[in-house]
Write a protein that holds these residues in place. Structure first.
Motif, PDB file in Angstrom:
ATOM      1  N   TYR A   1      -1.695   8.070   6.056  1.00  0.00           N
ATOM      2  CA  TYR A   1      -0.687   8.275   7.097  1.00  0.00           C
ATOM      3  C   TYR A   1       0.259   9.388   6.659  1.00  0.00           C
ATOM      4  O   TYR A   1       0.293   9.780   5.478  1.00  0.00           O
ATOM      5  CB  TYR A   1       0.129   6.997   7.362  1.00  0.00           C
ATOM      6  CG  TYR A   1      -0.693   5.817   7.820  1.00  0.00           C
ATOM      7  CD1 TYR A   1      -0.975   5.622   9.164  1.00  0.00           C
ATOM      8  CD2 TYR A   1      -1.163   4.885   6.892  1.00  0.00           C
ATOM      9  CE1 TYR A   1      -1.723   4.528   9.593  1.00  0.00           C
ATOM     10  CE2 TYR A   1      -1.913   3.792   7.301  1.00  0.00           C
ATOM     11  CZ  TYR A   1      -2.190   3.616   8.652  1.00  0.00           C
ATOM     12  OH  TYR A   1      -2.930   2.540   9.062  1.00  0.00           O
ATOM     13  N   ASP A   2       1.033   9.850   7.581  1.00  0.00           N
ATOM     14  CA  ASP A   2       2.158  10.724   7.266  1.00  0.00           C
ATOM     15  C   ASP A   2       3.241   9.878   6.600  1.00  0.00           C
ATOM     16  O   ASP A   2       3.626   8.836   7.140  1.00  0.00           O
ATOM     17  CB  ASP A   2       2.693  11.360   8.536  1.00  0.00           C
ATOM     18  CG  ASP A   2       3.814  12.372   8.268  1.00  0.00           C
ATOM     19  OD1 ASP A   2       4.257  12.472   7.102  1.00  0.00           O
ATOM     20  OD2 ASP A   2       4.244  13.043   9.221  1.00  0.00           O
ATOM     21  N   PRO A   3       3.710  10.277   5.409  1.00  0.00           N
ATOM     22  CA  PRO A   3       4.700   9.435   4.722  1.00  0.00           C
ATOM     23  C   PRO A   3       6.001   9.264   5.492  1.00  0.00           C
ATOM     24  O   PRO A   3       6.770   8.332   5.212  1.00  0.00           O
ATOM     25  CB  PRO A   3       4.928  10.165   3.394  1.00  0.00           C
ATOM     26  CG  PRO A   3       4.481  11.563   3.632  1.00  0.00           C
ATOM     27  CD  PRO A   3       3.375  11.472   4.629  1.00  0.00           C
ATOM     28  N   ASN A   4       6.289  10.131   6.463  1.00  0.00           N
ATOM     29  CA  ASN A   4       7.503  10.016   7.276  1.00  0.00           C
ATOM     30  C   ASN A   4       7.261   9.357   8.635  1.00  0.00           C
ATOM     31  O   ASN A   4       8.186   9.258   9.442  1.00  0.00           O
ATOM     32  CB  ASN A   4       8.120  11.401   7.495  1.00  0.00           C
ATOM     33  CG  ASN A   4       8.587  12.033   6.201  1.00  0.00           C
ATOM     34  OD1 ASN A   4       9.282  11.408   5.417  1.00  0.00           O
ATOM     35  ND2 ASN A   4       8.186  13.274   5.973  1.00  0.00           N
ATOM     36  N   GLN A   5       6.041   8.929   8.877  1.00  0.00           N
ATOM     37  CA  GLN A   5       5.706   8.336  10.172  1.00  0.00           C
ATOM     38  C   GLN A   5       6.273   6.921  10.281  1.00  0.00           C
ATOM     39  O   GLN A   5       5.957   6.044   9.482  1.00  0.00           O
ATOM     40  CB  GLN A   5       4.193   8.320  10.370  1.00  0.00           C
ATOM     41  CG  GLN A   5       3.739   7.713  11.678  1.00  0.00           C
ATOM     42  CD  GLN A   5       2.222   7.701  11.803  1.00  0.00           C
ATOM     43  OE1 GLN A   5       1.520   8.304  10.997  1.00  0.00           O
ATOM     44  NE2 GLN A   5       1.716   7.019  12.827  1.00  0.00           N
ATOM     45  N   VAL A   6       7.091   6.690  11.289  1.00  0.00           N
ATOM     46  CA  VAL A   6       7.704   5.384  11.528  1.00  0.00           C
ATOM     47  C   VAL A   6       6.802   4.574  12.451  1.00  0.00           C
ATOM     48  O   VAL A   6       6.242   5.112  13.414  1.00  0.00           O
ATOM     49  CB  VAL A   6       9.113   5.544  12.139  1.00  0.00           C
ATOM     50  CG1 VAL A   6       9.738   4.186  12.411  1.00  0.00           C
ATOM     51  CG2 VAL A   6       9.995   6.368  11.203  1.00  0.00           C
ATOM     52  N   SER A   7       6.654   3.268  12.149  1.00  0.00           N
ATOM     53  CA  SER A   7       5.818   2.387  12.960  1.00  0.00           C
ATOM     54  C   SER A   7       6.555   1.079  13.212  1.00  0.00           C
ATOM     55  O   SER A   7       7.671   0.864  12.723  1.00  0.00           O
ATOM     56  CB  SER A   7       4.475   2.126  12.262  1.00  0.00           C
ATOM     57  OG  SER A   7       4.673   1.383  11.072  1.00  0.00           O
TER      58      SER A   7
END
Length: 347
Positions: free
Chosen positions: A62-68
């Protein structure tokens, strides 16, 4: 008159490393370093982290800055190392952050080692006023506290990142290596092979590059490993206390967010344990490589390290700095000594 043999104690010297193994003369001596178990283990771990640093951004799930919406979830098939308080993937943060840690260590190690070699070898080989000047300069930098200086510089430069930290460590961490290089160069410049090369009309730069530096390779490597270890720990420490930008991912940044959001109190062990294990593994790998270099340089340590299996099989415990001595009863002869110690002597 016959002597009383009951009062004579016979001693047989056992050389476990030389008597049982004969080194192939065609094998270059430098490859003996690769037979050391500690060095191989450390190099293997470093190669793993090096490959991870190169391909990390491409293999991160994943993108390490991607919020879920998966907020603070434990490890699962979707997120192998869980998520943080905003749903960001911890594994991706560790994989991407490996590059920042290793880049800082590499830049700091190379710059400090180059400066230490240039100043130390020049001071030891030239001598005179140049030696006094460079030695005084080394003494000044030797007493400069590195970590407080890095904190001050990083605090004055809000955009200071890992490269700035690495350059500061390299600019202030060369003094100890320079002192060691100077001492070794003073010992080498009057050796017979250097004097013979000088008598043949070799130039000074040729003497330094071809005669002196090859004999300092192990010491240079040990200094480089020590500087890299200090640089990595400094980078992680500065990121953990929030001095460097927390938007640049590295292992210290992960610990910073975990500490600020009370990961330990909330039972989110997956948030800080993997990053701490990576730091411990990298430090252990560098330490093992340093131990391997020490065993390669020191002949006594080299003999013990290369033949550790033989010593364990024969149940011999040599002490560093002493030659193992096997005591045999009077009249037993060399065969009893070659058979090894008795059960009573081993205990």
């Amino acid at each position: 008159m016959a002597q009383d043999t009951s009062l004579v104690e016979s001693e047989t010297v056992v050389e476990p490393a030389v008597e049982h193994r004969t080194r192939d003369p065609r094998r270059p001596k430098r490859f003996l370093f690769l037979r050391n178990g500690k060095a191989l283990t450390g190099i293997g771990i470093l190669l793993f982290f090096g490959v991870l640093a190169v391909v990390g951004p491409w293999i991160a799930p994943y993108d390490p800055n991607q919020v879920s919406v998966d907020l603070l979830q434990p490890p699962s098939w979707t997120h192998w190392l869980g998520t943080d308080h905003t749903g960001r993937d911890i594994l991706s943060q560790i994989v991407v952050g490996t590059r920042g840690v290793l880049v800082v260590g590499l830049i700091a190690g190379v710059s400090a080692t180059v400066l230490g070699v240039v100043v130390g070898v020049t001071a030891g080989f030239v001598g005179g006023a140049g030696d006094e000047t460079l030695s005084a300069l080394s003494n000044v930098f030797l007493v400069i506290p590195q970590l407080p200086l890095i904190i001050i510089i990083a605090g004055q430069l809000p955009t200071a990142g890992g490269v700035t930290v690495a350059l500061v460590i390299g600019a202030t961490g060369w003094a100890w290596g320079a002192r060691v290089m100077r001492a070794q160069t003073l010992s080498l410049r009057k050796r017979d092979f250097v004097e013979a090369a000088r008598a043949n009309g070799e130039r000074t730069w040729r003497l330094v590059l071809a005669e002196v530096l090859p004999n300092l390779t192990a010491i240079i490597a040990a200094g480089f490993v020590g500087t890299v270890t200090f640089a990595v720990m400094s980078q992680v420490t500065l990121a953990f206390i929030g001095i460097t930008p927390v938007s640049d991912w590295n292992w210290g940044t992960i610990l910073f967010w975990a500490q600020n959001n009370l990961a330990l109190q909330r039972g989110a062990w997956w948030w800080f344990v993997p990053a701490g294990l990576c730091i411990a593994l990298l430090g252990m790998a560098l330490t093992l490589v340093n131990f391997g270099i020490d065993e390669f340089v020191n002949p006594r340590l080299r003999s013990t390290g290369m033949n550790a299996r033989v010593l364990r099989r024969r149940r011999i415990r040599p002490r560093i700095g002493f030659t193992p001595v096997l005591r045999t009863p009077p009249g037993a002869g060399p065969r009893a000594a070659a058979a090894g110690p008795t059960r009573k002597e081993r205990s």
